[in-house]
Design a protein around this motif. Structure first.
Motif, PDB file in Angstrom:
ATOM      1  N   PRO A 220       0.841  -1.202   0.000  1.00 25.62           N
ATOM      2  CA  PRO A 220       0.000   0.000   0.000  1.00 25.62           C
ATOM      3  C   PRO A 220       0.874   1.248   0.000  1.00 25.62           C
ATOM      4  CG  PRO A 220      -0.796  -1.586   1.607  1.00 25.62           C
ATOM      5  CD  PRO A 220       0.545  -2.075   1.144  1.00 25.62           C
ATOM      6  N   SER A 221       0.506   2.240  -0.799  1.00 28.96           N
ATOM      7  CA  SER A 221       1.293   3.466  -0.887  1.00 28.96           C
ATOM      8  C   SER A 221       0.938   4.414   0.249  1.00 28.96           C
ATOM      9  CB  SER A 221       1.045   4.153  -2.230  1.00 28.96           C
ATOM     10  OG  SER A 221      -0.336   4.456  -2.381  1.00 28.96           O
ATOM     11  N   VAL A 222       1.788   5.420   0.445  1.00 29.51           N
ATOM     12  CA  VAL A 222       1.523   6.435   1.457  1.00 29.51           C
ATOM     13  C   VAL A 222       0.201   7.128   1.135  1.00 29.51           C
ATOM     14  CG1 VAL A 222       2.317   8.623   2.416  1.00 29.51           C
ATOM     15  CG2 VAL A 222       3.963   6.807   1.944  1.00 29.51           C
ATOM     16  N   VAL A 226      -5.943   1.353   4.943  1.00 29.47           N
ATOM     17  CA  VAL A 226      -5.714  -0.079   5.101  1.00 29.47           C
ATOM     18  C   VAL A 226      -6.408  -0.594   6.360  1.00 29.47           C
ATOM     19  CG1 VAL A 226      -3.506  -0.050   3.881  1.00 29.47           C
ATOM     20  CG2 VAL A 226      -3.559   0.335   6.346  1.00 29.47           C
ATOM     21  N   LYS A 227      -6.666  -1.897   6.339  1.00 29.26           N
ATOM     22  CA  LYS A 227      -7.234  -2.562   7.510  1.00 29.26           C
ATOM     23  C   LYS A 227      -6.130  -3.333   8.205  1.00 29.26           C
ATOM     24  CE  LYS A 227     -10.838  -5.800   8.965  1.00 29.26           C
ATOM     25  NZ  LYS A 227     -11.928  -6.702   8.516  1.00 29.26           N
ATOM     26  N   THR A 228      -5.882  -3.044   9.487  1.00 31.81           N
ATOM     27  CA  THR A 228      -4.830  -3.687  10.270  1.00 31.81           C
ATOM     28  C   THR A 228      -5.455  -4.555  11.362  1.00 31.81           C
ATOM     29  OG1 THR A 228      -4.631  -2.040  12.026  1.00 31.81           O
ATOM     30  CG2 THR A 228      -3.536  -1.541   9.923  1.00 31.81           C
ATOM     31  N   VAL A 235      -1.910   4.914   5.819  1.00 31.72           N
ATOM     32  CA  VAL A 235      -0.466   4.664   5.706  1.00 31.72           C
ATOM     33  C   VAL A 235       0.270   6.003   5.677  1.00 31.72           C
ATOM     34  CG1 VAL A 235       1.370   3.656   4.312  1.00 31.72           C
ATOM     35  CG2 VAL A 235      -0.852   2.513   4.459  1.00 31.72           C
ATOM     36  N   THR A 236       1.265   6.167   6.558  1.00 33.59           N
ATOM     37  CA  THR A 236       2.037   7.413   6.619  1.00 33.59           C
ATOM     38  C   THR A 236       3.460   7.246   6.119  1.00 33.59           C
ATOM     39  OG1 THR A 236       2.747   6.965   8.896  1.00 33.59           O
ATOM     40  CG2 THR A 236       0.684   8.187   8.602  1.00 33.59           C
ATOM     41  N   GLU A 237       3.960   6.023   6.091  1.00 29.94           N
ATOM     42  CA  GLU A 237       5.347   5.806   5.680  1.00 29.94           C
ATOM     43  C   GLU A 237       5.499   4.375   5.178  1.00 29.94           C
ATOM     44  OE1 GLU A 237       9.447   6.112   8.094  1.00 29.94           O
ATOM     45  OE2 GLU A 237       8.136   7.856   8.317  1.00 29.94           O
ATOM     46  N   VAL A 238       6.338   4.190   4.167  1.00 27.59           N
ATOM     47  CA  VAL A 238       6.494   2.879   3.541  1.00 27.59           C
ATOM     48  C   VAL A 238       7.971   2.560   3.334  1.00 27.59           C
ATOM     49  CG1 VAL A 238       6.118   1.556   1.421  1.00 27.59           C
ATOM     50  CG2 VAL A 238       4.265   2.921   2.355  1.00 27.59           C
ATOM     51  N   ASN A 239       8.338   1.307   3.587  1.00 25.24           N
ATOM     52  CA  ASN A 239       9.661   0.805   3.224  1.00 25.24           C
ATOM     53  C   ASN A 239       9.447  -0.378   2.298  1.00 25.24           C
ATOM     54  OD1 ASN A 239      12.088  -0.736   3.168  1.00 25.24           O
ATOM     55  ND2 ASN A 239      12.771   0.242   5.045  1.00 25.24           N
ATOM     56  N   ARG A 266      -5.312  -3.622   1.962  1.00 20.73           N
ATOM     57  CA  ARG A 266      -5.570  -2.323   1.355  1.00 20.73           C
ATOM     58  C   ARG A 266      -7.056  -2.177   1.064  1.00 20.73           C
ATOM     59  NH1 ARG A 266      -1.416  -0.804  -3.035  1.00 20.73           N
ATOM     60  NH2 ARG A 266      -1.747  -3.038  -3.438  1.00 20.73           N
ATOM     61  N   ILE A 267      -7.621  -1.076   1.547  1.00 21.47           N
ATOM     62  CA  ILE A 267      -9.029  -0.785   1.291  1.00 21.47           C
ATOM     63  C   ILE A 267      -9.172   0.185   0.122  1.00 21.47           C
ATOM     64  CG2 ILE A 267     -11.137   0.194   2.270  1.00 21.47           C
ATOM     65  CD1 ILE A 267     -10.231  -0.756   4.983  1.00 21.47           C
TER      66      ILE A 267
END
Length: 283
Positions: A220-222, A226-228, A235-239, A266-267
């Motif tokens: 999922p992109s910034v 999303v469902k956790t 999402v605020t940050e991605v690696n 990802r929603i």
């Protein structure tokens, strides 16, 4: 099927097919071959093998002979003559006040032509220079303008990675490199950090591009919702490499929580996200 060998004329140059003319050649053998521009001295990169005739483009030239000691000595003499010719050409350029930078000189194997390579910001009227060089060397003269990437390949050097330039070491052709690659890989868009010594985007940006695009399709992109395991969030940050991402849960003032991409669903996606906010270093 046609029997051929492949020959290259420089360490990182293109490979060309030649007819071995019924003889056996091994990898690294130095051979004298006939080309459209006359005789040339090259190195066998692939020994005798057969390919389909449809793979042959144009007329297949033949290998004249395996290089003799005289041929190798002549090549060494040509390299010395090239250095001298470069110095003479630079003097003529300064005399005429031309805005051009000489890069390299190449003598043909039979010394019936000298090619001068140069870089310039624009078009250069070098007709007078050709006249002066022809009068000095008494042979055919060719001046060829090249780009800065070709200059880097010819001159060589050490990149910011501490290794020799890829274009000098093993690349046999240049491939398109775009700023989009740096964005997808989460690199700094500072030109000084993603450009090579030639001033163009580094060739190595394309080496891992396919892998990054694949990981981006799974992650999922910034800005995505999303469902956790702990609820829905943004999402605020991605690696991309580690697969970890930080999610700020809805209706929560707590700091974003780290999850792995396999543990979220990802929603919706926010395509307005800026790839520069992605990180390459795990937190």
């Amino acid at each position: 099927m046609t029997e051929i060998i492949t020959v290259k004329f420089s360490d990182n140059g293109r490979k060309y097919h030649f007819d071995p003319n019924g003889k056996k050649y091994n990898v690294s053998d130095r051979v004298v071959v006939r080309t459209a521009n006359g005789l040339a001295l090259g190195t066998v990169s692939d020994s005798n093998h057969s390919i389909d005739e449809s793979e042959i483009v144009g007329q297949l030239q033949i290998v004249m002979r395996k290089a003799s000691e005289e041929d190798l000595l002549k090549e060494e003499e040509n390299r010395e003559l090239e250095q001298n010719a470069l110095a003479i050409c630079e003097e003529k350029v300064a005399l005429l006040g031309l805005e051009m930078k000489m890069t390299r000189v190449e003598y043909s194997f039979e010394r019936d032509k000298i090619t001068f390579f140069f870089t310039a910001d624009g078009r250069v009227d070098f007709r007078e220079l050709v006249r002066l060089l022809a009068a000095h060397f008494h042979t055919r003269i060719e001046l060829r303008q090249i780009g800065v990437r070709d200059e880097a390949r010819m001159v060589g050097g050490i990149g910011i990675c501490g290794r020799p330039y890829c274009c000098k070491q093993f690349l046999d052709s240049f491939v398109p490199v775009s700023i989009k690659m740096a964005k997808v890989q989460g690199l700094s868009l500072n030109p000084t950090k993603i450009s090579g010594s030639c001033g163009r985007l580094m060739c190595c940006l394309q080496y891992e591009q396919d892998s990054y695009e694949y990981l981006a399709s799974l992650t999922p992109s910034v800005g995505s919702t999303v469902k956790t395991p702990d609820g829905i969030g943004i999402v605020t940050e991605v690696n991309l490499v580690s697969g970890n991402l930080f999610v700020r849960l809805n209706d929560s003032e707590a700091a974003p929580i780290k999850y792995h991409r396999d543990n979220v669903k990802r929603i919706s996606s926010d395509r307005r996200t800026n790839p520069k906010t992605q990180k390459n270093d795990d937190n």
